[in-house]
Scaffold this active site. Structure first.
Site, PDB file in Angstrom:
ATOM      1  N   LYS A 106     -33.745 -10.138 -13.063  1.00 22.26           N
ATOM      2  CA  LYS A 106     -32.240 -10.392 -12.431  1.00 22.26           C
ATOM      3  C   LYS A 106     -32.923 -11.935 -13.639  1.00 22.26           C
ATOM      4  O   LYS A 106     -33.277 -12.866 -13.047  1.00 22.26           O
ATOM      5  CB  LYS A 106     -32.161 -10.297 -11.982  1.00 22.26           C
ATOM      6  CG  LYS A 106     -31.581  -9.118 -10.974  1.00 22.26           C
ATOM      7  CD  LYS A 106     -30.250  -8.987 -11.057  1.00 22.26           C
ATOM      8  CE  LYS A 106     -29.322  -9.729 -11.672  1.00 22.26           C
ATOM      9  NZ  LYS A 106     -27.917  -9.365 -12.595  1.00 22.26           N
TER      10      LYS A 106
ATOM     11  N   ASP B 244     -27.729 -14.886 -11.196  1.00 19.36           N
ATOM     12  CA  ASP B 244     -26.554 -14.004 -10.731  1.00 19.36           C
ATOM     13  C   ASP B 244     -27.314 -13.139  -9.019  1.00 19.36           C
ATOM     14  O   ASP B 244     -28.230 -12.582 -10.499  1.00 19.36           O
ATOM     15  CB  ASP B 244     -26.326 -13.154 -12.257  1.00 19.36           C
ATOM     16  CG  ASP B 244     -25.474 -11.880 -12.153  1.00 19.36           C
ATOM     17  OD1 ASP B 244     -24.692 -11.898 -11.302  1.00 19.36           O
ATOM     18  OD2 ASP B 244     -25.934 -10.742 -13.080  1.00 19.36           O
TER      19      ASP B 244
ATOM     20  N   HIS C 115     -26.053 -10.249  -8.667  1.00 16.83           N
ATOM     21  CA  HIS C 115     -25.758  -8.486  -8.718  1.00 16.83           C
ATOM     22  C   HIS C 115     -26.898  -7.483  -8.700  1.00 16.83           C
ATOM     23  O   HIS C 115     -26.770  -7.474 -10.086  1.00 16.83           O
ATOM     24  CB  HIS C 115     -23.989  -8.323  -8.894  1.00 16.83           C
ATOM     25  CG  HIS C 115     -23.062  -9.207  -8.559  1.00 16.83           C
ATOM     26  ND1 HIS C 115     -22.206 -10.470  -8.977  1.00 16.83           N
ATOM     27  CD2 HIS C 115     -22.130  -8.991  -7.683  1.00 16.83           C
ATOM     28  CE1 HIS C 115     -21.456 -10.596  -8.497  1.00 16.83           C
ATOM     29  NE2 HIS C 115     -21.550  -9.758  -7.672  1.00 16.83           N
TER      30      HIS C 115
ATOM     31  N   TYR D 246      -7.703 -13.803  -6.942  1.00  9.59           N
ATOM     32  CA  TYR D 246      -9.303 -14.926  -6.927  1.00  9.59           C
ATOM     33  C   TYR D 246      -8.905 -15.347  -8.687  1.00  9.59           C
ATOM     34  O   TYR D 246      -9.658 -14.323  -9.378  1.00  9.59           O
ATOM     35  CB  TYR D 246     -10.180 -14.087  -6.604  1.00  9.59           C
ATOM     36  CG  TYR D 246     -11.665 -14.139  -6.249  1.00  9.59           C
ATOM     37  CD1 TYR D 246     -12.119 -15.786  -5.781  1.00  9.59           C
ATOM     38  CD2 TYR D 246     -12.455 -13.737  -7.467  1.00  9.59           C
ATOM     39  CE1 TYR D 246     -12.983 -15.651  -6.076  1.00  9.59           C
ATOM     40  CE2 TYR D 246     -13.862 -14.300  -7.446  1.00  9.59           C
ATOM     41  CZ  TYR D 246     -14.428 -14.667  -6.595  1.00  9.59           C
ATOM     42  OH  TYR D 246     -15.316 -15.168  -6.678  1.00  9.59           O
TER      43      TYR D 246
ATOM     44  N   TYR E 159     -16.358  -6.711   2.006  1.00 10.96           N
ATOM     45  CA  TYR E 159     -16.167  -6.338   0.465  1.00 10.96           C
ATOM     46  C   TYR E 159     -17.217  -6.019   0.032  1.00 10.96           C
ATOM     47  O   TYR E 159     -17.276  -5.024  -0.704  1.00 10.96           O
ATOM     48  CB  TYR E 159     -15.470  -7.470   0.660  1.00 10.96           C
ATOM     49  CG  TYR E 159     -15.022  -6.859  -1.628  1.00 10.96           C
ATOM     50  CD1 TYR E 159     -13.790  -6.215  -2.069  1.00 10.96           C
ATOM     51  CD2 TYR E 159     -15.932  -7.787  -2.070  1.00 10.96           C
ATOM     52  CE1 TYR E 159     -13.762  -5.958  -2.927  1.00 10.96           C
ATOM     53  CE2 TYR E 159     -15.456  -7.232  -3.831  1.00 10.96           C
ATOM     54  CZ  TYR E 159     -14.577  -6.962  -4.156  1.00 10.96           C
ATOM     55  OH  TYR E 159     -14.067  -5.807  -5.442  1.00 10.96           O
ATOM     56  N   HIS E 160     -18.060  -7.171  -0.214  1.00 10.93           N
ATOM     57  CA  HIS E 160     -19.418  -7.059  -0.746  1.00 10.93           C
ATOM     58  C   HIS E 160     -20.375  -5.865  -0.841  1.00 10.93           C
ATOM     59  O   HIS E 160     -21.246  -4.741  -1.667  1.00 10.93           O
ATOM     60  CB  HIS E 160     -20.172  -8.494  -0.615  1.00 10.93           C
ATOM     61  CG  HIS E 160     -19.534  -9.218  -1.013  1.00 10.93           C
ATOM     62  ND1 HIS E 160     -18.251 -10.030   0.074  1.00 10.93           N
ATOM     63  CD2 HIS E 160     -19.383 -10.579  -2.302  1.00 10.93           C
ATOM     64  CE1 HIS E 160     -17.900 -11.117   0.200  1.00 10.93           C
ATOM     65  NE2 HIS E 160     -18.327 -10.950  -1.866  1.00 10.93           N
TER      66      HIS E 160
HETATM   67  C1  2CP Z   1       2.813 -13.966   8.879  1.00  9.74           C
HETATM   68  N1  2CP Z   1       3.026 -14.667  10.091  1.00  9.74           N
HETATM   69  C2  2CP Z   1       3.500 -14.123  10.444  1.00  9.74           C
HETATM   70  C3  2CP Z   1       3.716 -12.794  10.049  1.00  9.74           C
HETATM   71  N2  2CP Z   1       3.265 -12.432   9.030  1.00  9.74           N
HETATM   72  N3  2CP Z   1       3.835 -14.890  12.234  1.00  9.74           N
HETATM   73  C4  2CP Z   1       4.904 -13.605  13.080  1.00  9.74           C
HETATM   74  N4  2CP Z   1       5.274 -12.462  12.697  1.00  9.74           N
HETATM   75  C5  2CP Z   1       4.767 -11.871  11.443  1.00  9.74           C
HETATM   76  N5  2CP Z   1       5.229 -10.613  10.541  1.00  9.74           N
HETATM   77  C6  2CP Z   1       2.815 -16.144   9.990  1.00  9.74           C
HETATM   78  C7  2CP Z   1       0.913 -15.873  10.420  1.00  9.74           C
HETATM   79  O1  2CP Z   1       0.299 -16.315  11.632  1.00  9.74           O
HETATM   80  C8  2CP Z   1       0.227 -17.687   9.591  1.00  9.74           C
HETATM   81  O2  2CP Z   1       0.658 -18.568  10.956  1.00  9.74           O
HETATM   82  C9  2CP Z   1       0.970 -17.755   8.162  1.00  9.74           C
HETATM   83  O3  2CP Z   1       2.076 -16.796   9.155  1.00  9.74           O
HETATM   84  C10 2CP Z   1       0.289 -17.345   7.267  1.00  9.74           C
HETATM   85  O4  2CP Z   1       0.397 -16.004   7.794  1.00  9.74           O
HETATM   86  P1  2CP Z   1      -1.215 -15.383   7.573  1.00  9.74           P
HETATM   87  O5  2CP Z   1      -1.065 -13.796   7.947  1.00  9.74           O
HETATM   88  O6  2CP Z   1      -2.278 -15.891   7.796  1.00  9.74           O
HETATM   89  O7  2CP Z   1      -1.486 -14.967   5.240  1.00  9.74           O
HETATM   90  P2  2CP Z   1      -2.348 -15.871   4.147  1.00  9.74           P
HETATM   91  O8  2CP Z   1      -2.110 -18.007   4.879  1.00  9.74           O
HETATM   92  O9  2CP Z   1      -2.086 -15.744   3.475  1.00  9.74           O
HETATM   93  O10 2CP Z   1      -3.789 -15.777   4.964  1.00  9.74           O
HETATM   94  C11 2CP Z   1      -4.484 -14.847   5.353  1.00  9.74           C
HETATM   95  C12 2CP Z   1      -6.163 -14.765   5.914  1.00  9.74           C
HETATM   96  C13 2CP Z   1      -7.096 -16.021   5.131  1.00  9.74           C
HETATM   97  C14 2CP Z   1      -6.269 -13.098   5.332  1.00  9.74           C
HETATM   98  C15 2CP Z   1      -5.914 -15.256   7.472  1.00  9.74           C
HETATM   99  O11 2CP Z   1      -7.893 -15.799   5.896  1.00  9.74           O
HETATM  100  C16 2CP Z   1      -6.622 -15.402   4.080  1.00  9.74           C
HETATM  101  O12 2CP Z   1      -6.180 -15.985   2.548  1.00  9.74           O
HETATM  102  N6  2CP Z   1      -8.164 -14.810   3.040  1.00  9.74           N
HETATM  103  C17 2CP Z   1      -8.163 -15.229   1.987  1.00  9.74           C
HETATM  104  C18 2CP Z   1      -9.645 -14.770   1.365  1.00  9.74           C
HETATM  105  C19 2CP Z   1      -9.938 -14.463  -0.145  1.00  9.74           C
HETATM  106  O13 2CP Z   1      -9.380 -14.891  -0.785  1.00  9.74           O
HETATM  107  N7  2CP Z   1     -10.898 -13.917  -0.267  1.00  9.74           N
HETATM  108  C20 2CP Z   1     -11.099 -13.960  -1.668  1.00  9.74           C
HETATM  109  C21 2CP Z   1     -12.584 -13.018  -2.111  1.00  9.74           C
HETATM  110  P3  2CP Z   1      -0.391 -19.599  11.610  1.00  9.74           P
HETATM  111  O14 2CP Z   1      -1.509 -20.112   9.757  1.00  9.74           O
HETATM  112  O15 2CP Z   1       0.103 -20.282  12.423  1.00  9.74           O
HETATM  113  O16 2CP Z   1      -1.198 -18.725  12.590  1.00  9.74           O
HETATM  114  S1  2CP Z   1     -12.642 -13.550  -3.417  1.00  9.74           S
HETATM  115  C22 2CP Z   1     -14.314 -12.602  -3.491  1.00  9.74           C
HETATM  116  C23 2CP Z   1     -15.223 -12.507  -4.452  1.00  9.74           C
HETATM  117  C24 2CP Z   1     -15.798 -10.908  -4.849  1.00  9.74           C
HETATM  118  C25 2CP Z   1     -15.970 -12.646  -4.056  1.00  9.74           C
HETATM  119  O17 2CP Z   1     -16.646 -13.397  -2.660  1.00  9.74           O
HETATM  120  O18 2CP Z   1     -17.342 -12.921  -4.183  1.00  9.74           O
END
Ligand code: 2CP
Length: 666
Positions: free
Chosen positions: A548, A552, A554, A49, A203-204
């Site tokens: 605050k 922000d 938090h 991130y 998470y939060h």
């Molecule tokens: C993966 N795939 C597989 C397999 N592994 N297919 C068959 N066998 C396996 N073993 C396929 C999946 O079905 C998918 O296909 C594709 O490969 C991609 O894999 P994925 O597992 O979906 O990974 P991704 O693309 O990285 O997605 C992951 C998540 C997604 C969790 C689904 O929502 C994500 O990336 N979230 C991230 C959220 C994030 O970064 N948040 C930041 C928060 P298909 O796509 O065709 O189904 S920051 C927080 C801060 C702290 C804040 O909030 O303030």
């Protein structure tokens, strides 16, 4: 969670007769993992991130991280963007570019992804408040760069409910906000079929003070509210749930964190089945995890590398699909390039050197782990019943009850927390950390220039027409996304779109509920008796304004301090998150306070200290500051006239003592 946690060692044999305990990975209810082959076929996505001040700087960083082996992108926006304020808005002045990238229009978004292949890299965007204009900027920027929307892969957080309990980057009241989040789900399902339309986040909660099991219960309670809202719109959950994903914390409770992720998949599966979902793809829970921020120690930052590694292993052993590992200097400020590279390296070592990816559900079959998983499921099920009781979850969100619950948990956690191990405590050997310094004046200036340029070249008549249309539709209750996309295409800014929406659904300022329980510690008993002596001598209560400042959200620490000061007996006025600065000013000008305290965790402490200091009379009032304050800023703060500086790890008794000392000295 009784047996294992209380005794420390597992003693009796678990009941392994439950059907789910013999299921395989990739098989309902997916306790052992969403896919049969898990990481053997595709290792988790290494998704760090990040976002630094300008779109150009962040673009450069993204490209470097991809070259270094990162496999997905994750955008951190700055606070004004989260709140739908253009960088030129007066309310944004000290927060532009501080904790993420400033995006005011589609032009910024285009620069953010310039030269990055959006059809091959999946992009996550942590956005909840200004969800519609930001997603619209992404869609328009991608289209104008030649990508069909259907080819875009990624995730938009779009989990507004948790913002009212923790994090606080909401704009409108809960009900209209919920409707807008469902607009995004509905619109994306057609327009962005490969995009995950929500990242329902726990998470939060954990960062805010919840235990892992409570984190899971609250996340699923919110998930159910979203599902029911989708159903109410007539959306088919078999399709919708395929693109709902989750986001959990991975903290230091190693075994419990693994059990949490295993339990989460079963509970999600069961919830969907209960709502009539049959599609197998929809029933698999997919998740992103991030190592814990609150587990990091600013005093001995190198130890944080070990903490993050252990937490990352828990997330991987629990079967996460995507992972962010925190940088070791994150308890101090935004990560340096060096620390960010080590954080990514931690994931690469786990993925490439340890054999972790060769084994599916490595803890499956362990008595301890199966019992923990089972206890976690039972805890969550019973907590869900109490969360849904009475007027239900949404009412509890609206009335601030969930925020209050988390605040109470944080108060309890403060009492239970163990001291940090500090490997290098000697001042001389203390590691030198050079966290990233953001030059926000530069960021602000460059945003100002781009907004001015945009407004000169765009067709203002078309912009105004599109904003009028948006307001009209917002009144009619139609899905607003197509109208937001149209306005953004005409070069309306994120702030203008938000302002149009706010004319129909005004900004929301929730009521703050603060605990009045006094933490029971020896330190505080001593402080209380000292305060009693002060009162006896001076015949009056000490008056404190605690605020605050800035955008922000938090407020875990701020609320803890306010609750404690109140419980000790001080006369405390609290101006919570999102209080406009003008209100802070007028409060100071119209009332006497012995001490004004400001809390800032988003890098704006210097600017706000200067601004608040200029409003007080330093002969009569002392100014103190707390939050995430890097060592190198102490001197500058003292020069401004700050008389007490406290960090996240300062003892609360120390804060009260210092306040009394300051007043006695004046
Ligand atoms: C993966 N795939 C597989 C397999 N592994 N297919 C068959 N066998 C396996 N073993 C396929 C999946 O079905 C998918 O296909 C594709 O490969 C991609 O894999 P994925 O597992 O979906 O990974 P991704 O693309 O990285 O997605 C992951 C998540 C997604 C969790 C689904 O929502 C994500 O990336 N979230 C991230 C959220 C994030 O970064 N948040 C930041 C928060 P298909 O796509 O065709 O189904 S920051 C927080 C801060 C702290 C804040 O909030 O303030």
């Amino acid at each position: 969670m009784s047996s294992v946690r209380a005794k420390g060692i597992y003693k009796s044999l678990p009941n392994l007769a439950k059907s789910w305990q013999s299921s395989e990975a990739g098989q309902a209810p997916f306790v052992r993992g969403p896919y049969r082959t898990m990481y053997q076929q595709k290792p988790w996505t290494m998704r760090q991130y990040a976002g630094f001040s300008s779109a150009d700087a962040t673009n450069e960083f993204f490209k470097k991280q991809l070259e270094n082996g990162q496999t997905g992108l994750s955008v951190a926006f700055d606070l004004p963007t989260h709140l739908g304020l253009d960088s030129t808005d007066e309310r944004a002045q000290y927060d532009v570019g501080k904790t993420g990238v400033a995006i005011d229009s589609v032009e910024d978004m285009k620069r953010l992804f310039d030269g990055i292949d959006l059809s091959s890299v999946s992009v996550s965007m942590t956005m909840n408040g200004a969800i519609m204009p930001i997603l619209a900027c992404y869609i328009v920027a991608a289209e104008e760069a030649g990508y069909a929307s259907s080819s875009l892969r990624g995730t938009i957080q779009n989990d507004i409910l948790k913002e009212f309990a923790v994090r606080n980057t909401f704009i409108h009241a809960p009900k209209p906000s919920l409707e807008m989040s469902i607009d995004v789900v509905e619109f994306s399902q057609k327009k962005l079929p490969n995009f995950n339309t929500m990242s329902i986040s726990g998470y939060h909660f954990q960062e805010g003070g919840a235990t892992p099991e409570l984190e899971l219960a609250l996340t699923l309670a919110h998930a159910k509210v979203y599902l029911l809202a989708c159903q109410k719109r007539g959306l088919d959950l078999n399709t919708i749930a395929r693109r709902l994903s989750f986001f959990f914390a991975s903290g230091m409770a190693f075994f419990k964190e693994i059990a949490k992720l295993r339990a989460a998949r079963k509970l999600w599966h069961d919830l969907l089945v209960e709502l009539g979902v049959t599609d197998e793809q929809a029933l698999r829970m997919k998740m992103h995890c991030q190592t814990s921020g609150v587990s990091l120690n600013a005093e001995s930052p190198y130890d944080n590398l070990t903490r993050t590694t252990v937490e990352a292993m828990a997330a991987v052993m629990g079967g996460t699909q995507s992972l962010h590992t925190n940088s070791f200097d994150e308890a101090i400020a935004l990560p340096s390039d060096f620390a960010a590279s080590l954080a990514l390296g931690t994931q690469q070592i786990l993925q490439q050197e340890t054999g972790l990816i060769d084994v599916v559900d490595p803890w499956g079959g362990s008595y301890m782990m199966e019992t923990l998983t089972s206890e976690m499921i039972d805890y969550v099920n019973s907590t869900l019943i109490s969360l849904e009781s009475g007027e239900g979850v949404l009412a509890k969100v609206e009335q601030g009850d969930i925020a209050f619950f988390i605040h109470q948990q944080a108060m309890q956690q403060a009492q239970l927390s163990k001291p940090f191990v500090t490997s290098i405590s000697d001042q001389q050997d203390k590691p030198q950390v050079s966290p990233r310094v953001i030059h926000s004046e530069k960021a602000l200036e460059s945003q100002r220039l781009s907004i001015n340029k945009l407004k000169l070249v765009r067709n203002n008549r078309l912009v105004n027409q599109s904003l009028e249309k948006l307001k009209e539709k917002a009144l009619s209750g139609q899905n607003l996304m197509p109208y937001v996309v149209a306005a953004i295409k005409h070069r309306a800014t994120v702030g203008e779109v938000t302002e149009a929406l706010c004319q129909i659904h005004p900004r929301f300022f929730p009521q703050q509920k603060i605990s009045n329980e006094l933490l029971d510690s020896e330190d505080l008993k001593t402080v209380r008796s000292r305060y009693q002596q002060f009162m006896n001598k001076n015949g009056r209560a000490l008056k404190v304004l605690f605020t605050k400042v800035g955008l922000d959200g938090h407020d875990r620490g701020a609320k803890q301090v306010v609750a404690t000061l109140k419980a000790v007996g001080l006369d405390v006025t609290y101006l919570p998150v999102l209080t406009p600065f003008s209100e802070v000013q007028s409060m100071i000008q119209n009332h006497h306070f012995d001490v004004v305290g400001i809390s800032s965790l988003a890098g704006a402490h210097l600017d706000f200290s200067k601004a608040v200091f200029s409003c007080i009379d330093p002969v009569k009032t002392a100014l103190i500051v707390g939050g995430v304050i890097p060592d190198h800023d102490f001197e500058s703060l003292e020069k401004i006239g700050i008389e007490g500086i406290f960090t996240r790890h300062s003892e609360i008794g120390l804060v009260v003592n210092r306040i009394i000392e300051l007043v006695e000295a004046k």
